[in-house]
Design an enzyme around this catalytic site. Sequence first.
Site, mmCIF file in Angstrom:
data_model
loop_
_atom_site.group_PDB
_atom_site.id
_atom_site.type_symbol
_atom_site.label_atom_id
_atom_site.label_comp_id
_atom_site.label_asym_id
_atom_site.label_seq_id
_atom_site.Cartn_x
_atom_site.Cartn_y
_atom_site.Cartn_z
ATOM 1 N N HIS A 262 -14.431 -13.577 -19.586
ATOM 2 C CA HIS A 262 -15.302 -14.398 -18.742
ATOM 3 C C HIS A 262 -15.542 -15.711 -19.466
ATOM 4 C CE1 HIS A 262 -16.343 -11.193 -15.852
ATOM 5 N NE2 HIS A 262 -16.058 -10.415 -16.886
ATOM 6 N N THR B 294 -19.863 -6.285 -13.687
ATOM 7 C CA THR B 294 -20.554 -7.579 -13.570
ATOM 8 C C THR B 294 -20.033 -8.411 -12.406
ATOM 9 O OG1 THR B 294 -19.058 -8.689 -15.116
ATOM 10 C CG2 THR B 294 -21.026 -7.626 -16.055
ATOM 11 N N HIS C 108 -10.156 -8.217 -20.040
ATOM 12 C CA HIS C 108 -10.216 -9.521 -19.371
ATOM 13 C C HIS C 108 -11.307 -10.343 -20.045
ATOM 14 C CE1 HIS C 108 -13.216 -7.033 -17.201
ATOM 15 N NE2 HIS C 108 -13.923 -8.147 -17.242
ATOM 16 N N HIS D 250 -10.014 -14.930 -9.679
ATOM 17 C CA HIS D 250 -11.181 -15.415 -10.420
ATOM 18 C C HIS D 250 -10.985 -15.274 -11.920
ATOM 19 C CE1 HIS D 250 -12.430 -11.243 -11.200
ATOM 20 N NE2 HIS D 250 -11.986 -11.013 -9.977
#
EC number: 4.2.1.1
Length: 261
Positions: free
Chosen positions: A97, A200, A95, A65
């Site tokens: 998002h 999250t 990372h 993802h």
Amino acid sequence: MASPDWGYDDKNGPEQWSKLYPIANGNNQSPVDIKTSEAKHDTSLKPISVSYNPATAKEIINVGHSFHVNFEDNDNRSVLKGGPFSDSYRLFQFHFHWGSSNEYGSEHTVDGVKYSSELHIVHWNSAKYSSLAEAVSKADGLAVIGVLMKVGEANPKLQKVLDALHAIKTKGKRAPFTNFDPSTLLPSSLDFWTYSGSLTHPPLYESVTWIICKESISVSSEQLAQFRSLLSNVEGDNPVPSQRNNRPTQPLKGRTVRASF
């Protein structure tokens, strides 16, 4: 922390997570919308201090993802201190998002405004725990710096990360990623909001003290497209680009957001 029973599409996305992870409806979930007029200025908050040794950068991994840049975390060469913390937190990974368009992609929002992407720099409490695995489920286990990213000028500081993506095109691929200091990605001002929240994505542990930088950083439309071109499938399967990996904001449920400024 990735597993195949959750994702970001209609069948297994954020609206469905509570079926397998009931904590998804908990009282300390993230992300949240930061209402600037309701954030409480707290004079006891110290300045954020990060000291990252570029030699601790280790590898970049396609987790399906998203992708993670991981660091050696067996000593305190790369740490976060200050802010709301009395303990020192050890750098583990960062990372990003993003969303399927430039209109949204961040997880946290400010006064309802969505940003195009969000950087998360993840640390664990090395003063109290012996490993990330031990810390990840503890209330004071994790500290994550969140940096909102606004579409605009290309950000040259992201280039080394983007250049590495071709080596990890499909899920499960990993490549060496060395000599990198993630503090170069931080905005010039480290004014921040802080609150108690969660991971999250599953397992959604309520173990994160969030540090959300007030100032955003830039990312270009072309750079965002490179994030989205990452494939969530394993090599040999039909290509499935990682179009989005952001969770909608969750209710504050009485929590206070504090401001350092």
